[in-house]
Write an enzyme that holds these catalytic residues in place. Structure first.
Site, mmCIF file in Angstrom:
data_model
loop_
_atom_site.group_PDB
_atom_site.id
_atom_site.type_symbol
_atom_site.label_atom_id
_atom_site.label_comp_id
_atom_site.label_asym_id
_atom_site.label_seq_id
_atom_site.Cartn_x
_atom_site.Cartn_y
_atom_site.Cartn_z
ATOM 1 C CG LEU A 46 -2.243 -0.676 1.198
ATOM 2 C CD1 LEU A 46 -2.944 -0.530 2.551
ATOM 3 C CD2 LEU A 46 -3.134 -0.150 0.080
ATOM 4 C CG ASP A 47 0.738 4.077 -3.194
ATOM 5 O OD1 ASP A 47 1.689 3.345 -3.518
ATOM 6 O OD2 ASP A 47 -0.133 4.477 -3.990
ATOM 7 N N PRO A 48 2.331 4.868 0.963
ATOM 8 C CG PRO A 48 4.513 5.657 1.224
ATOM 9 C CD PRO A 48 3.567 5.099 0.188
#
Length: 300
Positions: A46-48
């Site tokens: 998951l993206d930050p």
């Protein structure tokens, strides 16, 4: 002399509801430390800035990660119209702007092209490898890449809300390798409005749900304590999309040694399955004429 592994031989899944502002690798590291686990991995980055379900595999559960990576995933996200960014989300630099704003009907009509089997070009800032290096590392160096389109199956893509002319909230269920930011980018281009992701949340991934996940605060509060194992889910949870067969007493011994073993069950020849004995997973492999030929064996 064999090297002694540091940490506990703990096996299973920890389902985290990831907050924004922390990367997936950092979450894995924190969970591994909190459980004092010998080994850890995750089932899908998951993206930050993204939130939602991040399934952390500990110990032998890491052998089931490829099965979860192939599972369907559900995302809810907001698209901002009017600007395209370098990262295809709100964190990036604005590259182009547009004044056009689409109607609900125009958005619905455009979404049809993003359902089913499609080809998708990953964002410049993504984990795709380019000549052995991650695209996001090259992008940070100012290198623009010509990334190849990749196949993606989109089962569902629908409008959930339209807060304003500048935004639309969408829900997508897709297969392996989908980039929500690429959907926002390409939808904006198709509508002539340009677009990027304002926020996104992964609601579920295979058998794992964000609504049933634990927070990082909960994990940190019980880190390195005996009570933390309350958040540990069975290794077998990562096998729910596969049919189960049961080992005979003789078969379990052969499977544990990496050999084909006798199992009880009726499956099509060559189908992938998992074998259990006394309720615990023993191996994953191919069912062939009353035997399971293992590709992964669980050692506990």
């Amino acid at each position: 002399m064999a090297k002694v592994k540091k940490g506990r031989p703990v096996h299973g899944w920890v389902i985290v509801d990831k907050p924004a502002g922390i990367g997936s690798t950092q979450v894995v590291g924190k969970v591994r430390w909190a459980f004092n686990a010998q080994k850890a991995g995750h089932a899908g980055t998951l993206d930050p800035d993204a939130t939602g379900v991040l399934a952390i595999a500990l110990g032998e559960a890491t052998k089931t990660v490829p099965l979860i990576m192939d599972a369907r995933k559900c995302y809810r996200f907001m698209v901002n119209f009017g600007a395209e960014t370098s990262t295809d989300d709100a964190a990036g630099e604005v590259l182009r702007r547009a004044d056009l704003r689409p109607s609900d009907g125009e958005i619905e009509a455009a979404l049809a092209a993003f359902r089913g089997d499609i080809m998708q070009v990953p964002p410049q800032v993504s984990a795709v490898k380019v000549e052995g290096e991650r695209a996001y590392d090259l992008a940070r160096e100012g290198i623009e890449m010509d990334l190849a389109a990749r196949p993606l199956f989109v089962e569902r893509l629908e409008i959930l809300a339209r807060p304003s002319a500048d935004q639309v909230e969408l829900k997508m269920v897709c297969g392996k390798g989908g980039y929500v930011r690429a959907i926002a980018r390409d939808l904006g281009r198709a509508l002539g409005a340009l677009g990027h992701v304002a926020w996104l949340r992964r609601e579920w991934s295979g058998p794992f749900e964000a609504a049933k996940g634990v927070s990082m605060e909960e994990i940190e509060a019980l880190a390195r304590s005996e009570e933390i194992d309350r958040y540990l889910q069975p290794l077998e949870l990562g096998l729910t999309d596969l049919p189960e067969v049961r080992c005979t007493p003789e078969g379990v011994q052969r499977l544990r040694n990496g050999n084909a073993g006798q199992v009880l069950g009726h499956l099509p020849y060559g189908e992938e399955a998992w074998a259990s004995f006394d309720g615990q997973a023993v191996a994953v492999g191919r069912y062939m004429g009353g035997e399971l030929h293992p590709s992964r064996v669980f050692v506990r």
